[in-house]
Design a protein around this motif. Structure first.
Motif, PDB file in Angstrom:
ATOM      1  N   LEU A   6      -2.905 -55.711  31.046  1.00 39.90           N
ATOM      2  CA  LEU A   6      -2.438 -56.936  31.670  1.00 39.90           C
ATOM      3  C   LEU A   6      -3.476 -57.456  32.651  1.00 39.90           C
ATOM      4  O   LEU A   6      -4.308 -56.698  33.146  1.00 39.90           O
ATOM      5  CB  LEU A   6      -1.137 -56.658  32.436  1.00 39.90           C
ATOM      6  N   GLU A  10      -0.418 -60.448  36.469  1.00 35.21           N
ATOM      7  CA  GLU A  10       0.720 -60.076  35.621  1.00 35.21           C
ATOM      8  C   GLU A  10       1.144 -58.631  35.892  1.00 35.21           C
ATOM      9  O   GLU A  10       2.327 -58.309  35.882  1.00 35.21           O
ATOM     10  CB  GLU A  10       0.340 -60.258  34.139  1.00 35.21           C
ATOM     11  N   THR A  13       3.293 -58.616  39.021  1.00 34.64           N
ATOM     12  CA  THR A  13       4.609 -59.192  38.742  1.00 34.64           C
ATOM     13  C   THR A  13       5.506 -58.171  38.052  1.00 34.64           C
ATOM     14  O   THR A  13       6.654 -57.960  38.446  1.00 34.64           O
ATOM     15  CB  THR A  13       4.459 -60.449  37.850  1.00 34.64           C
ATOM     16  N   ARG A  14       4.969 -57.519  37.046  1.00 36.26           N
ATOM     17  CA  ARG A  14       5.770 -56.532  36.305  1.00 36.26           C
ATOM     18  C   ARG A  14       6.009 -55.261  37.113  1.00 36.26           C
ATOM     19  O   ARG A  14       7.035 -54.606  36.957  1.00 36.26           O
ATOM     20  CB  ARG A  14       5.097 -56.205  34.978  1.00 36.26           C
ATOM     21  N   ASN A  17       8.933 -55.906  39.303  1.00 42.90           N
ATOM     22  CA  ASN A  17      10.142 -55.859  38.473  1.00 42.90           C
ATOM     23  C   ASN A  17      10.520 -54.422  38.130  1.00 42.90           C
ATOM     24  O   ASN A  17      11.710 -54.081  38.075  1.00 42.90           O
ATOM     25  CB  ASN A  17       9.949 -56.667  37.196  1.00 42.90           C
ATOM     26  N   LEU A  18       9.535 -53.572  37.894  1.00 41.15           N
ATOM     27  CA  LEU A  18       9.786 -52.168  37.581  1.00 41.15           C
ATOM     28  C   LEU A  18      10.416 -51.451  38.771  1.00 41.15           C
ATOM     29  O   LEU A  18      11.369 -50.686  38.613  1.00 41.15           O
ATOM     30  CB  LEU A  18       8.483 -51.482  37.168  1.00 41.15           C
ATOM     31  N   ILE A  90       8.894 -47.979  30.200  1.00 44.66           N
ATOM     32  CA  ILE A  90       8.063 -49.159  30.403  1.00 44.66           C
ATOM     33  C   ILE A  90       6.690 -48.682  30.843  1.00 44.66           C
ATOM     34  O   ILE A  90       6.573 -47.877  31.760  1.00 44.66           O
ATOM     35  CB  ILE A  90       8.674 -50.078  31.472  1.00 44.66           C
ATOM     36  N   LEU A  92       2.787 -50.016  31.964  1.00 49.65           N
ATOM     37  CA  LEU A  92       1.943 -51.127  32.397  1.00 49.65           C
ATOM     38  C   LEU A  92       0.546 -50.600  32.666  1.00 49.65           C
ATOM     39  O   LEU A  92       0.391 -49.475  33.137  1.00 49.65           O
ATOM     40  CB  LEU A  92       2.487 -51.746  33.688  1.00 49.65           C
TER      41      LEU A  92
END
Length: 138
Positions: A6, A10, A13-14, A17-18, A90, A92
């Motif tokens: 990413l 980004e 941002t993720r 959220n995680l 998830i 990243l």
């Protein structure tokens, strides 16, 4: 593999959220790792004399190497009698160039602090009592 990473924005941002997803679940862990991104090429293979002269040759490369930063959650499985639901893992990752490290780490520290704000403080007294009981038994 480079296409899977990413952008830094980004990633943040993720990552936020995680952290929020784990806070809403009430359990789970977020695993953060970082390491130097080494490129596969024959040009980086040292000669045997270079290794003998300096066994830590790879700790000071000629050009600074980028870092790969990864974040993932622990996969949760549903347990009977609890409110735990199945959660997919998830993953990243982002690549940070050496000239962007200072700015990246400033944002990274802010994101990690924000993600840890809802943590409960550990109860150390209980562990101390258990150790005293064990010492008294022996």
């Amino acid at each position: 593999m480079a296409g899977d990473h990413l952008s830094n924005d980004e990633f943040f941002t993720r990552l936020v959220n995680l952290f929020e997803l784990n806070r809403k679940k009430g359990h789970g862990s977020v695993i953060l790792t970082q390491k130097r991104l080494a490129f596969e090429s024959n040009a980086d293979v040292p000669s045997p004399t270079k290794v003998l002269d300096d066994p830590l040759w790879d700790t000071h490369p000629e050009n600074p190497l980028p870092l790969i930063i990864r974040a993932s959650n622990t996969r949760s499985t549903e347990r009977p009698g609890t409110d735990r639901k199945n959660v997919d893992k998830i993953k990243l990752s982002t690549v940070v160039q050496p000239d962007q490290l200072d700015a990246f780490y400033a944002r990274y520290a802010e994101a990690c602090k924000a993600g840890m704000s809802g943590l409960k403080k550990r109860d150390k007294k209980k562990k101390k009592k258990d150790k005293k009981k064990k010492k008294g038994v022996d």
